[in-house]
Design a protein around this motif. Sequence first.
Motif, mmCIF file in Angstrom:
data_model
loop_
_atom_site.group_PDB
_atom_site.id
_atom_site.type_symbol
_atom_site.label_atom_id
_atom_site.label_comp_id
_atom_site.label_asym_id
_atom_site.label_seq_id
_atom_site.Cartn_x
_atom_site.Cartn_y
_atom_site.Cartn_z
ATOM 1 N N ALA A 1 0.489 8.279 -8.953
ATOM 2 C CA ALA A 1 -0.262 8.630 -7.749
ATOM 3 C C ALA A 1 0.273 7.884 -6.529
ATOM 4 C CB ALA A 1 -1.741 8.325 -7.952
ATOM 5 N N ARG A 2 0.725 6.649 -6.753
ATOM 6 C CA ARG A 2 1.267 5.861 -5.640
ATOM 7 C C ARG A 2 2.519 6.518 -5.075
ATOM 8 N NH1 ARG A 2 2.996 0.834 -8.103
ATOM 9 N NH2 ARG A 2 0.750 0.568 -8.402
ATOM 10 N N GLU A 3 3.424 6.958 -5.951
ATOM 11 C CA GLU A 3 4.633 7.621 -5.481
ATOM 12 C C GLU A 3 4.294 8.893 -4.702
ATOM 13 O OE1 GLU A 3 7.239 8.312 -8.735
ATOM 14 O OE2 GLU A 3 7.381 6.196 -9.295
ATOM 15 N N VAL B 1 -6.364 -8.894 -6.702
ATOM 16 C CA VAL B 1 -6.378 -8.657 -5.256
ATOM 17 C C VAL B 1 -4.968 -8.696 -4.707
ATOM 18 C CG1 VAL B 1 -7.100 -9.630 -3.042
ATOM 19 C CG2 VAL B 1 -8.728 -9.517 -4.927
ATOM 20 N N GLU B 2 -4.159 -9.612 -5.232
ATOM 21 C CA GLU B 2 -2.788 -9.760 -4.735
ATOM 22 C C GLU B 2 -1.976 -8.494 -4.982
ATOM 23 O OE1 GLU B 2 -4.773 -13.432 -4.993
ATOM 24 O OE2 GLU B 2 -4.407 -12.005 -6.627
ATOM 25 N N GLN C 1 0.524 -3.541 -2.282
ATOM 26 C CA GLN C 1 0.703 -2.101 -2.115
ATOM 27 C C GLN C 1 0.155 -1.614 -0.777
ATOM 28 O OE1 GLN C 1 2.639 -0.485 -4.045
ATOM 29 N NE2 GLN C 1 2.828 -2.213 -5.475
ATOM 30 N N VAL C 2 -0.957 -2.179 -0.347
ATOM 31 C CA VAL C 2 -1.527 -1.776 0.948
ATOM 32 C C VAL C 2 -0.579 -2.155 2.079
ATOM 33 C CG1 VAL C 2 -3.423 -2.127 2.573
ATOM 34 C CG2 VAL C 2 -3.913 -1.889 0.142
ATOM 35 N N GLN C 3 -0.034 -3.352 2.029
ATOM 36 C CA GLN C 3 0.839 -3.788 3.109
ATOM 37 C C GLN C 3 2.144 -2.989 3.150
ATOM 38 O OE1 GLN C 3 1.194 -8.082 2.927
ATOM 39 N NE2 GLN C 3 -0.880 -8.367 3.725
ATOM 40 N N ARG C 4 2.551 -2.445 2.025
ATOM 41 C CA ARG C 4 3.743 -1.591 2.011
ATOM 42 C C ARG C 4 3.508 -0.277 2.749
ATOM 43 N NH1 ARG C 4 6.008 -2.081 -4.237
ATOM 44 N NH2 ARG C 4 7.078 -4.098 -3.978
#
Length: 328
Positions: free
Chosen positions: A146-148, A182-183, A188-191
């Motif tokens: 899903a991320r991709e 959390v890390e 992934q959010v910061q990417r």
Amino acid sequence: MTHDLITMGRISVDIYPNDIGVGLAEVSSFGKYLGGSPANVAVAAARHGRRPAVITRTGDDSFGEFLHHELRRYGVDDQWVAPVSALQTPVTFCAIRPPEDFPLYFYGRSPSAPDWEIEADELDTAAIAEAKIFWSTVTGLSRPTAREAQVAAHQARPQASLAAGQHTILDLDYRPMFWDSVEQAREQVQRILPQVTVAVGNSEECAVAVGEGTPDEQADRLLAAGVQLAVVKRGSEGVMAATADERVISAPLPVETVNGLGAGDAFGGALVHGLLAGWPLEQVLDYANAAGALVASEIACSEAMPTPPAVAEMLTARGRAVPEEVTA
């Protein structure tokens, strides 16, 4: 057809109790509703007269058929909702113990869920690029497939600005049960933040994205990461939104809370509507605040999403300005 909004991610059948103030063991009857935050946001936008669609997956089962039926009933385009034969449609139970206790229990999401199996090469990237708003969530970043797909969808979007009226929105809906840490979520959010024009989340969700701090500090970090509009929901203290040029606070609109779970999705659908309408930021926030408050006063989420007249009535009753388009 160019869609006003395309959302992508989680969908489920919500099983909510009709008995208020007790745990699930004591509940005697339930109601069944369409659920899942991206799907709910699409429903909310449809209630405001927008043309939404959702990209998601269900199981190849009766609950999947139910979700298709509900999306169509609400006016949400379901052409990109497909079944995954090996998995079941997820079901979400909650207990309703107002004013603040609404525990969620997710079934059918282990080891995976259909919406985590969206493939990047299945996406209609032309439609995603043309949509006025594309909305995705942090939950969609928690599994590799899903991320991709989500990254590919973001990359298909044009480099838009707020002034151009085309937005790429990330809902910072961090749910710890879907992550190892959390890390991991923050990485992934910061990417993906540099591909986002609008980020929306409460203080705890913003802390996952950019660290602890005051709402102003969190908004500043989101803007520094490339976001053009940072919306920080502050619970009983209202909502703050910041751009490079302005900072606005919308005071809360207190209601007797029955079920707070759908308030954020109602806020999101109304935010979409206000941004597309080009209203001043303060009016956008007030309108979204009122929509969220109305849903928080009801048991259901999708079924309770308000229409513009209902939002206008609440704004008028609370002495807030009603956008001219709503009163026309």
